[in-house]
Design a protein around this motif. Structure first.
Motif, mmCIF file in Angstrom:
data_model
loop_
_atom_site.group_PDB
_atom_site.id
_atom_site.type_symbol
_atom_site.label_atom_id
_atom_site.label_comp_id
_atom_site.label_asym_id
_atom_site.label_seq_id
_atom_site.Cartn_x
_atom_site.Cartn_y
_atom_site.Cartn_z
ATOM 1 N N LYS A 1 -43.433 15.013 52.701
ATOM 2 C CA LYS A 1 -42.881 14.337 51.728
ATOM 3 C C LYS A 1 -42.279 15.455 50.682
ATOM 4 O O LYS A 1 -41.094 15.313 50.102
ATOM 5 C CB LYS A 1 -43.803 13.722 50.838
ATOM 6 C CG LYS A 1 -43.128 12.466 50.165
ATOM 7 C CD LYS A 1 -44.195 11.228 49.756
ATOM 8 C CE LYS A 1 -44.172 10.136 50.704
ATOM 9 N NZ LYS A 1 -45.078 9.043 50.709
ATOM 10 N N GLU B 1 -37.914 10.679 56.048
ATOM 11 C CA GLU B 1 -38.800 12.033 55.687
ATOM 12 C C GLU B 1 -38.367 13.432 56.316
ATOM 13 O O GLU B 1 -38.485 14.370 55.716
ATOM 14 C CB GLU B 1 -40.109 11.655 55.163
ATOM 15 C CG GLU B 1 -40.363 10.726 54.115
ATOM 16 C CD GLU B 1 -41.665 10.134 53.850
ATOM 17 O OE1 GLU B 1 -42.045 9.466 53.013
ATOM 18 O OE2 GLU B 1 -42.422 10.010 54.954
ATOM 19 N N PRO C 1 -45.229 10.843 58.479
ATOM 20 C CA PRO C 1 -44.164 10.805 57.796
ATOM 21 C C PRO C 1 -43.098 9.553 58.477
ATOM 22 O O PRO C 1 -43.376 9.574 59.850
ATOM 23 C CB PRO C 1 -43.541 12.119 57.819
ATOM 24 C CG PRO C 1 -43.869 12.736 59.049
ATOM 25 C CD PRO C 1 -45.363 12.302 59.267
#
Ligand SMILES: [Zn+2]
Length: 437
Positions: free
Chosen positions: A236, A288, A284
Protein backbone atom coordinates in the motif's frame (compact mmCIF):
# COMPACT_ATOMS: atom_id res chain seq x y z
CA UNK A 1 46.69 9.69 -37.11
CA UNK A 2 44.91 8.91 -40.32
CA UNK A 3 42.93 6.28 -38.46
CA UNK A 4 41.95 8.74 -35.77
CA UNK A 5 40.69 11.31 -38.31
CA UNK A 6 38.66 8.61 -39.99
CA UNK A 7 37.20 7.67 -36.61
CA UNK A 8 36.13 11.25 -35.90
CA UNK A 9 34.62 11.67 -39.38
CA UNK A 10 32.64 8.46 -39.12
CA UNK A 11 31.42 9.37 -35.61
CA UNK A 12 30.19 12.75 -36.91
CA UNK A 13 28.48 11.03 -39.86
CA UNK A 14 26.83 8.54 -37.54
CA UNK A 15 25.52 11.38 -35.36
CA UNK A 16 24.18 13.17 -38.44
CA UNK A 17 22.49 9.97 -39.53
CA UNK A 18 20.85 9.59 -36.12
CA UNK A 19 19.72 13.21 -36.20
CA UNK A 20 18.03 12.59 -39.57
CA UNK A 21 16.28 9.55 -38.13
CA UNK A 22 15.10 11.50 -35.11
CA UNK A 23 13.60 14.28 -37.15
CA UNK A 24 11.96 11.88 -39.59
CA UNK A 25 10.17 9.76 -36.98
CA UNK A 26 8.31 10.15 -33.73
CA UNK A 27 10.28 9.27 -30.63
CA UNK A 28 9.57 5.79 -29.24
CA UNK A 29 7.13 5.62 -26.33
CA UNK A 30 8.32 6.35 -22.82
CA UNK A 31 5.89 3.93 -21.23
CA UNK A 32 4.38 0.67 -22.51
CA UNK A 33 1.93 -1.18 -20.26
CA UNK A 34 0.61 -4.56 -21.35
CA UNK A 35 -2.20 -5.97 -19.21
CA UNK A 36 -3.10 -9.62 -19.72
CA UNK A 37 -6.26 -11.24 -18.42
CA UNK A 38 -5.21 -14.88 -18.41
CA UNK A 39 -8.10 -16.85 -19.88
CA UNK A 40 -10.22 -13.71 -20.41
CA UNK A 41 -12.38 -14.12 -23.51
CA UNK A 42 -15.18 -11.89 -24.79
CA UNK A 43 -17.77 -13.54 -22.54
CA UNK A 44 -15.66 -13.12 -19.41
CA UNK A 45 -15.66 -9.35 -20.05
CA UNK A 46 -19.36 -9.30 -20.94
CA UNK A 47 -20.34 -11.35 -17.87
CA UNK A 48 -18.46 -8.93 -15.63
CA UNK A 49 -20.12 -5.94 -17.29
CA UNK A 50 -23.53 -7.51 -16.70
CA UNK A 51 -22.73 -8.43 -13.10
CA UNK A 52 -21.26 -5.03 -12.20
CA UNK A 53 -23.45 -2.72 -14.26
CA UNK A 54 -26.37 -4.69 -15.68
CA UNK A 55 -25.27 -3.57 -19.15
CA UNK A 56 -22.52 -4.20 -21.71
CA UNK A 57 -19.64 -1.87 -22.56
CA UNK A 58 -19.19 -0.25 -19.15
CA UNK A 59 -15.54 -1.01 -18.37
CA UNK A 60 -13.11 1.92 -18.51
CA UNK A 61 -11.28 0.27 -21.42
CA UNK A 62 -14.53 -0.03 -23.35
CA UNK A 63 -14.70 3.78 -23.61
CA UNK A 64 -14.52 5.35 -27.11
CA UNK A 65 -10.87 6.45 -26.62
CA UNK A 66 -9.86 2.82 -26.86
CA UNK A 67 -9.21 0.90 -30.07
CA UNK A 68 -11.00 -2.46 -30.00
CA UNK A 69 -9.69 -5.47 -31.93
CA UNK A 70 -9.53 -9.25 -31.61
CA UNK A 71 -6.47 -11.52 -31.34
CA UNK A 72 -5.70 -15.08 -32.44
CA UNK A 73 -3.73 -17.15 -29.94
CA UNK A 74 -2.83 -20.60 -31.38
CA UNK A 75 0.71 -21.98 -30.74
CA UNK A 76 3.43 -22.90 -33.30
CA UNK A 77 2.10 -25.19 -36.01
CA UNK A 78 -1.51 -24.20 -35.31
CA UNK A 79 -4.07 -22.04 -37.06
CA UNK A 80 -7.31 -20.15 -36.58
CA UNK A 81 -9.93 -20.52 -39.30
CA UNK A 82 -12.62 -17.89 -38.74
CA UNK A 83 -15.27 -19.74 -40.74
CA UNK A 84 -14.68 -23.09 -39.05
CA UNK A 85 -14.59 -21.43 -35.63
CA UNK A 86 -18.23 -20.41 -35.99
CA UNK A 87 -19.55 -23.40 -37.96
CA UNK A 88 -17.76 -26.56 -36.76
CA UNK A 89 -19.09 -27.42 -33.27
CA UNK A 90 -15.81 -28.28 -31.57
CA UNK A 91 -13.29 -26.46 -33.76
CA UNK A 92 -12.26 -24.02 -31.04
CA UNK A 93 -11.69 -26.79 -28.50
CA UNK A 94 -8.72 -28.02 -30.53
CA UNK A 95 -5.23 -26.70 -31.28
CA UNK A 96 -5.23 -24.48 -28.21
CA UNK A 97 -2.29 -22.60 -26.78
CA UNK A 98 -1.11 -22.76 -23.19
CA UNK A 99 0.00 -19.69 -21.27
CA UNK A 100 3.71 -20.38 -21.85
CA UNK A 101 3.51 -20.39 -25.66
CA UNK A 102 1.11 -17.44 -25.59
CA UNK A 103 3.34 -15.40 -23.27
CA UNK A 104 6.33 -16.21 -25.48
CA UNK A 105 4.39 -14.99 -28.54
CA UNK A 106 3.35 -11.75 -26.83
CA UNK A 107 6.84 -11.24 -25.47
CA UNK A 108 9.05 -12.24 -28.42
CA UNK A 109 6.80 -12.02 -31.48
CA UNK A 110 7.52 -15.69 -32.29
CA UNK A 111 5.17 -18.65 -31.91
CA UNK A 112 6.49 -21.63 -30.00
CA UNK A 113 5.43 -25.00 -28.62
CA UNK A 114 3.21 -25.22 -25.59
CA UNK A 115 5.19 -25.33 -22.36
CA UNK A 116 8.21 -23.36 -23.64
CA UNK A 117 9.29 -19.93 -22.44
CA UNK A 118 11.38 -17.47 -24.44
CA UNK A 119 12.59 -20.27 -26.73
CA UNK A 120 11.47 -21.02 -30.29
CA UNK A 121 9.98 -24.33 -31.51
CA UNK A 122 13.47 -25.82 -31.88
CA UNK A 123 14.71 -24.47 -28.58
CA UNK A 124 16.38 -21.43 -30.13
CA UNK A 125 16.87 -18.49 -27.79
CA UNK A 126 14.50 -15.59 -28.53
CA UNK A 127 14.70 -11.93 -27.54
CA UNK A 128 12.13 -11.49 -24.74
CA UNK A 129 10.33 -8.20 -24.16
CA UNK A 130 12.59 -7.73 -21.13
CA UNK A 131 15.70 -8.18 -23.32
CA UNK A 132 14.29 -5.73 -25.87
CA UNK A 133 13.17 -3.07 -23.41
CA UNK A 134 16.37 -3.26 -21.39
CA UNK A 135 18.40 -2.78 -24.59
CA UNK A 136 16.33 0.34 -25.26
CA UNK A 137 16.81 1.86 -21.84
CA UNK A 138 13.41 1.01 -20.38
CA UNK A 139 13.05 -0.46 -16.89
CA UNK A 140 10.90 -3.59 -16.73
CA UNK A 141 8.27 -4.69 -14.21
CA UNK A 142 6.22 -7.88 -14.04
CA UNK A 143 3.14 -8.11 -11.82
CA UNK A 144 0.70 -11.00 -11.38
CA UNK A 145 -1.94 -12.45 -9.05
CA UNK A 146 -0.43 -15.95 -9.41
CA UNK A 147 3.16 -17.11 -8.65
CA UNK A 148 5.80 -14.68 -9.91
CA UNK A 149 7.39 -17.54 -11.85
CA UNK A 150 4.18 -18.76 -13.50
CA UNK A 151 4.06 -19.00 -17.30
CA UNK A 152 2.82 -15.52 -18.17
CA UNK A 153 5.35 -13.39 -16.26
CA UNK A 154 8.08 -15.95 -16.98
CA UNK A 155 7.52 -15.72 -20.75
CA UNK A 156 8.42 -12.05 -20.61
CA UNK A 157 11.81 -12.57 -18.95
CA UNK A 158 13.29 -16.07 -19.15
CA UNK A 159 14.41 -18.75 -21.59
CA UNK A 160 13.36 -22.21 -20.40
CA UNK A 161 12.29 -25.41 -22.14
CA UNK A 162 9.64 -26.14 -19.52
CA UNK A 163 7.26 -23.82 -17.68
CA UNK A 164 7.37 -26.32 -14.81
CA UNK A 165 11.03 -25.54 -14.03
CA UNK A 166 9.91 -23.01 -11.41
CA UNK A 167 13.13 -22.94 -9.42
CA UNK A 168 15.24 -22.39 -12.54
CA UNK A 169 12.76 -19.79 -13.80
CA UNK A 170 13.02 -17.90 -10.48
CA UNK A 171 16.80 -17.95 -10.60
CA UNK A 172 16.92 -16.70 -14.19
CA UNK A 173 14.29 -14.03 -13.54
CA UNK A 174 15.68 -12.74 -10.25
CA UNK A 175 19.41 -13.42 -10.48
CA UNK A 176 20.17 -13.09 -14.21
CA UNK A 177 17.55 -11.01 -16.01
CA UNK A 178 17.51 -7.20 -15.67
CA UNK A 179 13.86 -7.09 -14.48
CA UNK A 180 13.53 -4.34 -11.90
CA UNK A 181 10.15 -5.08 -10.30
CA UNK A 182 8.56 -8.48 -9.73
CA UNK A 183 5.32 -8.89 -7.78
CA UNK A 184 2.94 -11.77 -7.21
CA UNK A 185 2.37 -15.02 -5.34
CA UNK A 186 4.72 -17.89 -4.54
CA UNK A 187 5.33 -17.28 -0.84
CA UNK A 188 6.79 -20.37 0.83
CA UNK A 189 5.37 -19.61 4.29
CA UNK A 190 1.66 -19.19 3.54
CA UNK A 191 -1.09 -21.19 1.90
CA UNK A 192 -3.75 -19.67 -0.36
CA UNK A 193 -5.77 -18.65 2.66
CA UNK A 194 -2.88 -16.78 4.30
CA UNK A 195 -2.41 -19.52 6.90
CA UNK A 196 0.97 -21.21 7.59
CA UNK A 197 1.88 -23.36 4.59
CA UNK A 198 1.39 -26.98 5.58
CA UNK A 199 3.21 -28.27 2.50
CA UNK A 200 6.01 -30.26 4.11
CA UNK A 201 8.28 -30.75 1.14
CA UNK A 202 10.84 -27.95 1.03
CA UNK A 203 11.55 -28.41 -2.66
CA UNK A 204 7.89 -27.66 -3.39
CA UNK A 205 7.42 -24.94 -0.81
CA UNK A 206 10.29 -22.83 -2.13
CA UNK A 207 9.98 -23.71 -5.81
CA UNK A 208 8.37 -20.46 -6.97
CA UNK A 209 11.04 -18.30 -5.34
CA UNK A 210 14.16 -20.15 -6.49
CA UNK A 211 14.64 -22.65 -3.66
CA UNK A 212 15.20 -22.15 0.05
CA UNK A 213 18.76 -20.84 -0.17
CA UNK A 214 17.87 -18.26 -2.82
CA UNK A 215 14.76 -17.13 -0.91
CA UNK A 216 16.77 -16.63 2.26
CA UNK A 217 19.24 -14.34 0.49
CA UNK A 218 16.34 -11.96 -0.25
CA UNK A 219 15.62 -11.69 3.48
CA UNK A 220 19.23 -10.80 4.25
CA UNK A 221 19.54 -7.03 4.93
CA UNK A 222 22.97 -7.22 3.32
CA UNK A 223 21.33 -8.16 0.02
CA UNK A 224 21.43 -4.88 -1.85
CA UNK A 225 20.31 -6.44 -5.14
CA UNK A 226 16.63 -6.62 -4.17
CA UNK A 227 14.35 -4.98 -1.66
CA UNK A 228 11.81 -7.62 -0.60
CA UNK A 229 8.31 -6.63 0.49
CA UNK A 230 5.58 -8.99 1.75
CA UNK A 231 3.13 -7.16 4.01
CA UNK A 232 -0.06 -5.53 2.69
CA UNK A 233 1.01 -2.23 4.30
CA UNK A 234 4.29 -2.31 2.37
CA UNK A 235 2.44 -2.76 -0.92
CA UNK A 236 0.00 0.00 0.00
CA UNK A 237 2.82 2.40 0.90
CA UNK A 238 4.53 1.78 -2.42
CA UNK A 239 1.25 2.27 -4.29
CA UNK A 240 0.92 5.69 -2.69
CA UNK A 241 4.45 7.04 -2.99
CA UNK A 242 7.30 6.77 -5.49
CA UNK A 243 10.29 4.73 -4.39
CA UNK A 244 13.93 5.16 -5.35
CA UNK A 245 15.58 3.17 -8.09
CA UNK A 246 15.92 -0.04 -6.06
CA UNK A 247 14.71 -3.38 -7.41
CA UNK A 248 11.50 -4.49 -5.71
CA UNK A 249 10.58 -8.13 -5.13
CA UNK A 250 7.01 -8.18 -3.81
CA UNK A 251 5.80 -11.60 -2.72
CA UNK A 252 2.26 -11.60 -1.35
CA UNK A 253 1.23 -13.82 1.59
CA UNK A 254 -0.03 -16.62 -0.64
CA UNK A 255 1.62 -19.78 -1.89
CA UNK A 256 0.02 -19.50 -5.30
CA UNK A 257 -2.78 -17.04 -5.98
CA UNK A 258 -4.15 -14.04 -4.14
CA UNK A 259 -7.86 -14.77 -3.79
CA UNK A 260 -9.54 -17.67 -5.56
CA UNK A 261 -7.90 -20.33 -3.39
CA UNK A 262 -9.39 -18.90 -0.18
CA UNK A 263 -11.77 -21.04 1.84
CA UNK A 264 -15.54 -20.79 1.72
CA UNK A 265 -16.06 -22.21 -1.72
CA UNK A 266 -17.27 -25.69 -2.56
CA UNK A 267 -15.72 -26.75 -5.85
CA UNK A 268 -18.85 -28.70 -6.65
CA UNK A 269 -20.89 -25.52 -6.63
CA UNK A 270 -20.09 -23.78 -9.88
CA UNK A 271 -22.10 -20.61 -9.55
CA UNK A 272 -21.49 -19.27 -6.04
CA UNK A 273 -22.26 -15.56 -6.10
CA UNK A 274 -19.17 -13.35 -6.21
CA UNK A 275 -18.00 -12.21 -2.76
CA UNK A 276 -20.18 -14.76 -0.97
CA UNK A 277 -17.02 -15.31 1.04
CA UNK A 278 -15.33 -11.93 1.65
CA UNK A 279 -12.07 -11.39 -0.20
CA UNK A 280 -8.84 -11.63 1.77
CA UNK A 281 -7.53 -8.33 3.10
CA UNK A 282 -4.04 -9.58 4.01
CA UNK A 283 -2.90 -9.47 0.38
CA UNK A 284 -2.78 -6.42 -1.91
CA UNK A 285 -5.23 -5.92 -4.77
CA UNK A 286 -3.90 -6.07 -8.32
CA UNK A 287 -4.50 -2.31 -8.55
CA UNK A 288 -2.25 -1.72 -5.53
CA UNK A 289 0.46 -3.92 -7.00
CA UNK A 290 0.19 -2.20 -10.39
CA UNK A 291 0.46 1.31 -8.92
CA UNK A 292 3.28 0.14 -6.66
CA UNK A 293 5.17 -1.19 -9.65
CA UNK A 294 4.64 2.08 -11.54
CA UNK A 295 5.95 4.01 -8.53
CA UNK A 296 9.04 1.81 -8.45
CA UNK A 297 9.65 2.17 -12.20
CA UNK A 298 8.77 5.75 -13.08
CA UNK A 299 11.89 7.57 -11.86
CA UNK A 300 14.01 6.45 -14.83
CA UNK A 301 13.84 7.00 -18.60
CA UNK A 302 10.57 5.14 -19.06
CA UNK A 303 9.41 1.61 -18.47
CA UNK A 304 7.64 -1.49 -19.70
CA UNK A 305 5.14 -3.05 -17.29
CA UNK A 306 3.30 -6.33 -17.72
CA UNK A 307 0.32 -6.85 -15.40
CA UNK A 308 -1.44 -10.20 -15.33
CA UNK A 309 -4.85 -11.04 -13.93
CA UNK A 310 -3.68 -14.62 -13.64
CA UNK A 311 -6.52 -16.35 -11.82
CA UNK A 312 -9.27 -15.55 -14.33
CA UNK A 313 -7.87 -18.66 -16.02
CA UNK A 314 -7.66 -20.67 -12.79
CA UNK A 315 -11.31 -19.94 -12.02
CA UNK A 316 -12.14 -21.05 -15.57
CA UNK A 317 -10.37 -24.39 -15.13
CA UNK A 318 -12.38 -24.91 -11.93
CA UNK A 319 -15.51 -23.63 -13.69
CA UNK A 320 -16.28 -21.35 -10.77
CA UNK A 321 -18.23 -18.59 -12.49
CA UNK A 322 -18.59 -16.32 -9.45
CA UNK A 323 -14.92 -16.31 -8.56
CA UNK A 324 -14.02 -15.74 -12.22
CA UNK A 325 -16.15 -12.57 -12.16
CA UNK A 326 -14.35 -11.46 -8.97
CA UNK A 327 -11.02 -11.91 -10.72
CA UNK A 328 -12.08 -9.91 -13.80
CA UNK A 329 -13.27 -7.14 -11.47
CA UNK A 330 -9.87 -7.17 -9.69
CA UNK A 331 -8.19 -6.96 -13.13
CA UNK A 332 -10.56 -4.19 -14.28
CA UNK A 333 -9.84 -2.20 -11.11
CA UNK A 334 -6.11 -2.47 -11.90
CA UNK A 335 -6.76 -1.22 -15.45
CA UNK A 336 -8.81 1.68 -14.09
CA UNK A 337 -5.97 2.57 -11.71
CA UNK A 338 -3.45 2.52 -14.57
CA UNK A 339 -5.67 4.71 -16.80
CA UNK A 340 -6.09 7.12 -13.92
CA UNK A 341 -2.31 7.23 -13.41
CA UNK A 342 -1.67 8.04 -17.08
CA UNK A 343 -4.35 10.77 -16.93
CA UNK A 344 -2.78 12.25 -13.80
CA UNK A 345 0.96 11.86 -14.30
CA UNK A 346 1.57 10.45 -17.73
CA UNK A 347 0.89 11.45 -21.30
CA UNK A 348 -1.10 9.40 -23.82
CA UNK A 349 1.13 10.81 -26.60
CA UNK A 350 4.11 8.80 -25.35
CA UNK A 351 2.34 5.95 -23.56
CA UNK A 352 0.88 2.79 -25.02
CA UNK A 353 -1.63 0.80 -22.96
CA UNK A 354 -2.72 -2.59 -24.32
CA UNK A 355 -5.25 -4.83 -22.59
CA UNK A 356 -5.70 -8.34 -23.93
CA UNK A 357 -5.72 -12.05 -23.02
CA UNK A 358 -3.36 -14.92 -23.72
CA UNK A 359 -6.27 -17.27 -24.57
CA UNK A 360 -9.83 -17.98 -23.48
CA UNK A 361 -10.47 -20.59 -20.77
CA UNK A 362 -13.58 -22.75 -20.35
CA UNK A 363 -15.54 -21.79 -23.46
CA UNK A 364 -17.80 -19.58 -21.40
CA UNK A 365 -21.16 -19.39 -23.21
CA UNK A 366 -24.77 -18.36 -22.80
CA UNK A 367 -27.65 -20.73 -21.98
CA UNK A 368 -27.69 -23.84 -24.19
CA UNK A 369 -24.33 -22.90 -25.64
CA UNK A 370 -25.53 -19.55 -26.96
CA UNK A 371 -22.82 -17.22 -28.28
CA UNK A 372 -23.19 -14.71 -25.44
CA UNK A 373 -23.92 -14.96 -21.73
CA UNK A 374 -27.36 -13.59 -20.91
CA UNK A 375 -27.85 -10.53 -18.74
CA UNK A 376 -29.66 -11.30 -15.46
CA UNK A 377 -29.33 -7.77 -14.10
CA UNK A 378 -26.86 -5.87 -11.93
CA UNK A 379 -25.47 -7.84 -9.02
CA UNK A 380 -26.62 -11.18 -10.42
CA UNK A 381 -24.47 -13.70 -12.25
CA UNK A 382 -25.51 -13.76 -15.92
CA UNK A 383 -27.09 -16.89 -17.33
CA UNK A 384 -24.72 -19.31 -18.99
CA UNK A 385 -21.68 -21.27 -18.01
CA UNK A 386 -18.52 -23.08 -19.00
CA UNK A 387 -18.54 -25.79 -21.65
CA UNK A 388 -15.01 -27.16 -21.14
CA UNK A 389 -12.41 -27.29 -18.39
CA UNK A 390 -9.63 -26.43 -20.81
CA UNK A 391 -8.47 -23.57 -23.00
CA UNK A 392 -10.05 -22.70 -26.34
CA UNK A 393 -8.69 -21.45 -29.64
CA UNK A 394 -11.26 -18.63 -29.72
CA UNK A 395 -10.22 -15.11 -30.56
CA UNK A 396 -9.71 -12.93 -27.49
CA UNK A 397 -10.39 -9.20 -27.11
CA UNK A 398 -7.82 -6.40 -27.32
CA UNK A 399 -8.27 -2.81 -26.15
CA UNK A 400 -5.56 -0.20 -26.69
CA UNK A 401 -5.00 3.49 -26.20
CA UNK A 402 -2.13 5.89 -26.74
CA UNK A 403 0.94 5.92 -28.95
CA UNK A 404 1.05 3.02 -31.40
CA UNK A 405 -2.61 2.09 -31.68
CA UNK A 406 -2.44 2.86 -35.43
CA UNK A 407 0.22 0.18 -35.82
CA UNK A 408 -1.93 -2.37 -33.99
CA UNK A 409 -4.82 -1.53 -36.34
CA UNK A 410 -2.55 -1.98 -39.35
CA UNK A 411 -1.62 -5.48 -38.20
CA UNK A 412 -5.31 -6.38 -37.79
CA UNK A 413 -5.70 -7.25 -41.46
CA UNK A 414 -7.67 -10.47 -41.02
CA UNK A 415 -11.42 -10.56 -40.60
CA UNK A 416 -13.60 -12.70 -38.34
CA UNK A 417 -17.32 -12.88 -39.18
CA UNK A 418 -18.31 -12.21 -35.56
CA UNK A 419 -15.37 -10.42 -33.90
CA UNK A 420 -14.32 -8.28 -36.88
CA UNK A 421 -10.71 -7.33 -37.65
CA UNK A 422 -8.09 -9.33 -35.78
CA UNK A 423 -4.35 -9.60 -35.48
CA UNK A 424 -2.18 -12.44 -34.25
CA UNK A 425 -0.70 -12.47 -30.74
CA UNK A 426 2.83 -12.33 -32.22
CA UNK A 427 1.87 -9.07 -33.93
CA UNK A 428 1.26 -7.35 -30.58
CA UNK A 429 4.94 -7.84 -29.79
CA UNK A 430 5.88 -6.74 -33.33
CA UNK A 431 3.73 -3.60 -33.08
CA UNK A 432 5.41 -2.61 -29.81
CA UNK A 433 8.88 -3.18 -31.30
CA UNK A 434 7.94 -1.23 -34.46
CA UNK A 435 7.66 1.87 -32.29
CA UNK A 436 11.45 1.80 -32.01
CA UNK A 437 12.09 1.30 -35.76
ZN1 LIG B 1 -5.01 -22.22 -18.09
Amino acid sequence: MKFRVYGVVSAVMALLGMAVCWTAQAAPPKVVILMIGDGMGFNQVLATDYYQHGAAGKQPYEAPEFVRLAVSTYPAGGAYDPKAAWSEPNYINRGTTDSAAAATALSTGVKTKNGQLGLGPNGERLETMTDFMHAHGRAVGLVTTVPITHATPAGFAVHQMSRGNYTEIAKEMLLESPVQVVMGGGHPDFDDDGKPNAEPDEADRYQYVGGKATWETFGDPANKAWKRIQEPAEFKALAEKASGSERILGVIRSYSTSQIGRAGHDDNVRDDAPYETPRRTDVPTLAEMSLGAINALKSGDGFFLMVEGGAIDWAGHKQTFGRMVEEVIDFDDAIAAVIDWVNREGNWDNTLLVITADHETGRLSGPDGAREVENAGKGVLPKGGYLTKGHTNSLVPLFARGQGTEILKKYADEQDPVRGPYLDNTEISKAIRDLWN
